[in-house]
Design a protein around this motif. Structure first.
Motif, mmCIF file in Angstrom:
data_model
loop_
_atom_site.group_PDB
_atom_site.id
_atom_site.type_symbol
_atom_site.label_atom_id
_atom_site.label_comp_id
_atom_site.label_asym_id
_atom_site.label_seq_id
_atom_site.Cartn_x
_atom_site.Cartn_y
_atom_site.Cartn_z
ATOM 1 N N UNK A 10 0.829 -1.201 0.000
ATOM 2 C CA UNK A 10 0.000 0.000 0.000
ATOM 3 C C UNK A 10 0.867 1.256 0.000
ATOM 4 N N UNK A 11 1.901 1.255 0.819
ATOM 5 C CA UNK A 11 2.758 2.430 0.946
ATOM 6 C C UNK A 11 3.435 2.802 -0.371
ATOM 7 N N UNK A 12 3.807 1.795 -1.162
ATOM 8 C CA UNK A 12 4.551 2.050 -2.402
ATOM 9 C C UNK A 12 3.649 2.491 -3.544
ATOM 10 N N UNK B 162 6.366 7.528 -4.920
ATOM 11 C CA UNK B 162 6.979 6.218 -4.738
ATOM 12 C C UNK B 162 6.751 5.330 -5.958
ATOM 13 N N UNK B 163 5.531 5.309 -6.468
ATOM 14 C CA UNK B 163 5.287 4.450 -7.630
ATOM 15 C C UNK B 163 5.967 4.997 -8.883
ATOM 16 N N UNK B 164 6.048 6.332 -9.030
ATOM 17 C CA UNK B 164 6.701 6.905 -10.206
ATOM 18 C C UNK B 164 8.212 6.664 -10.180
ATOM 19 N N UNK B 165 8.830 6.881 -9.024
ATOM 20 C CA UNK B 165 10.281 6.671 -8.918
ATOM 21 C C UNK B 165 10.613 5.183 -8.986
ATOM 22 N N UNK B 166 9.757 4.327 -8.434
ATOM 23 C CA UNK B 166 9.986 2.882 -8.532
ATOM 24 C C UNK B 166 9.983 2.438 -9.989
ATOM 25 N N UNK B 167 9.102 3.037 -10.809
ATOM 26 C CA UNK B 167 9.073 2.703 -12.237
ATOM 27 C C UNK B 167 10.397 3.080 -12.902
ATOM 28 N N UNK B 168 10.954 4.223 -12.513
ATOM 29 C CA UNK B 168 12.271 4.624 -13.031
ATOM 30 C C UNK B 168 13.348 3.632 -12.606
ATOM 31 N N UNK B 169 13.316 3.228 -11.351
ATOM 32 C CA UNK B 169 14.334 2.306 -10.844
ATOM 33 C C UNK B 169 14.217 0.923 -11.480
ATOM 34 N N UNK B 170 13.038 0.565 -11.953
ATOM 35 C CA UNK B 170 12.861 -0.702 -12.670
ATOM 36 C C UNK B 170 13.271 -0.588 -14.135
ATOM 37 N N UNK B 171 13.664 0.615 -14.552
ATOM 38 C CA UNK B 171 14.090 0.809 -15.932
ATOM 39 C C UNK B 171 12.957 1.019 -16.909
ATOM 40 N N UNK B 172 11.760 1.334 -16.408
ATOM 41 C CA UNK B 172 10.607 1.496 -17.282
ATOM 42 C C UNK B 172 10.516 2.873 -17.905
ATOM 43 N N UNK B 173 11.273 3.828 -17.387
ATOM 44 C CA UNK B 173 11.275 5.186 -17.922
ATOM 45 C C UNK B 173 12.536 5.882 -17.442
ATOM 46 N N UNK B 174 12.824 7.036 -18.033
ATOM 47 C CA UNK B 174 13.961 7.829 -17.586
ATOM 48 C C UNK B 174 13.572 8.599 -16.325
#
Length: 331
Positions: free
Chosen positions: A249-251, A256-268
Motif C-alpha cells: 500500500x505504501x509504495x 513512490x510508484x513513479x520513482x519505482x518505475x524509473x528504478x525498474x528501468x521502465x522510464x527515464x
C-alpha cells in the motif's frame, strides 16, 4: 490562551480540522495556529503513518515541529497495510487523549475521506471481505496486466476507475469487490453516503485552504523538484533494497510508484519526474473536488508566496466564530 464567550451549551469535545490540496501551505499555518490555541496536531495524511517515507510524503522533520506534539506520524513500517477504518479508530483515540489533557485536538491533512470519516463518524464494513474474490482478481491482474484489471472496473464503475491509477491494484480490487458483493458501484454508494446530512460527534470547526489554481500547480512543480533534490530517488531505492514489496500500500503513494518505475528501468528519471508532477496536479484537483462537497467547511484563501499573517488572522476569525472565542485571547 483562549476564553470562551457565552453560548448554548454543547458538551461535545471540540475538534479543529484543516484540509487543503497538497502544497497549498497547510503545514506552516497549522504550526502557527497550534501554538496560538495550545493545540496538538493529528496528521490527516494516509502516507505519513509510514516510517522511512519522509521526503515523498513531505513529512515535517521533528526539529521543525516547534515543540508542538504531532500524532499518527511514523507509526507503521512500510510493509504494513493501512486503511481508513484503522485511521478513524486511531484518530478517535488520539482526539480523546488530547481532550483529556486539556488541549485542542487539531486534525491537519489532505486525505479527504480520512478526515471526513473522523469528523462525521462514518461507519465502515469490516476489512475481512471476500478473500477468494480478491485472490481471483490478483491472479487476473498477474495474467492480463494492470490495465486489463483497471478496464474491468471501468466497465462497471467508470467514476471510481477514473479516479484510480491503473497501478493501484488494491483499491481497484476493493471497488470490484464492492460491485461483486452488492451489485452497486462503489461510487454510487459513496455518493449517497456523502449526500446524506451528517452530524459530528465533535464541536467541529472545519477549514479548507485554497489557492489560485495556476499558482498551486507552480508550487506543486517546485515541490517535486525539491523532493528530487532532497533525495527522493535514494529514499525509494533504500525502501526497495530493504525488501519493501513494490505492491505494498505504501509504495502506491505519489512519488513512490513513479520513482519505482524509473528504478525498474521502465522510464527515464526525467519522465518519472514529469509523471509525478502531472499525477500530483491531478491529485490536487481531486482533493479540491472532494473538499468542495464537505459539509460545514469554510474556505480560507492562501497566499502564493507563503505569507501567512493575513491567512492566520482570517482563520482565527473563523475559529473564534465557531468556538465562541474572544479574538483578543488568541495569542
Amino acid at each position: 490562551m483562549t476564553k470562551a464567550t457565552s453560548a448554548a451549551r454543547d458538551d461535545r469535545p471540540p475538534l479543529l480540522a484543516l484540509v487543503g490540496p497538497t502544497a497549498v501551505g497547510k503545514t506552516a499555518v497549522s504550526l502557527r495556529i497550534a501554538e496560538a490555541l495550545d493545540a496538538e496536531i493529528i496528521s490527516g495524511d494516509s502516507m505519513q503513518v509510514y516510517r522511512r517515507m519522509d521526503i515523498g510524503t513531505a513529512k515535517l522533520p521533528l526539529a521543525e515541529r516547534e515543540g508542538i506534539p504531532h500524532h499518527l506520524i511514523d507509526i507503521l513500517e512500510p510493509e504494513e497495510p493501512f486503511s481508513v477504518s484503522m485511521f478513524q479508530s486511531l484518530c478517535a483515540e488520539k482526539i480523546r487523549e488530547i481532550h483529556e489533557r486539556g488541549k485542542l485536538p487539531f486534525l491537519v491533512g489532505g486525505t479527504g475521506l480520512y478526515v471526513e470519516s473522523v469528523c462525521y463518524g462514518f461507519e465502515f464494513q469490516g476489512d475481512s471481505g471476500d478473500e477468494a474474490f480478491r485472490e481471483r482478481m490478483r491472479h487476473f491482474a498477474q495474467a492480463h496486466g494492470a490495465e486489463a484489471l483497471h478496464a474491468r472496473l471501468a466497465a462497471v464503475d467508470p467514476s471510481t476507475a477514473a479516479r484510480l491509477h491503473p497501478n493501484d491494484e488494491r483499491r481497484i480490487i476493493r471497488a470490484l469487490e464492492v460491485f461483486e458483493t452488492t451489485g452497486r458501484p462503489l461510487s454510487e454508494t459513496q455518493a449517497q453516503t456523502r449526500a446524506a446530512p451528517k452530524t459530528s460527534p465533535y464541536r467541529l470547526c472545519l477549514i479548507g485552504l485554497t489557492m489560485d489554481r495556476a499558482a498551486l500547480y507552480r508550487r506543486i512543480n517546485e515541490r517535486v523538484d525539491a523532493m528530487i533534490a532532497q533525495g527522493l530517488v535514494e529514499e525509494v531505492e533504500a525502501l526497495i533494497r530493504s525488501g519493501v514489496p513494490q505492491d505494498a500500500v505504501s509504495m502506491q503513494g505519489l512519488g513512490y510508484k513513479e520513482i519505482a518505475a524509473y528504478l525498474r528501468g521502465e522510464c527515464s528519471l526525467a519522465e518519472a519526474v514529469e509523471r509525478l508532477k502531472r499525477d500530483t496536479r491531478h491529485f490536487a484537483k481531486r482533493q479540491l473536488s472532494w473538499f468542495r462537497h464537505m459539509q460545514d467547511l469554510v474556505w480560507a484563501e492562501a497566499d502564493e508566496e507563503g505569507k501567512i499573517d493575513d491567512l492566520f488572522k482570517s482563520i482565527c476569525a473563523i475559529i473564534a466564530g465557531k468556538f465562541h472565542l474572544d479574538l483578543e485571547y488568541i495569542r
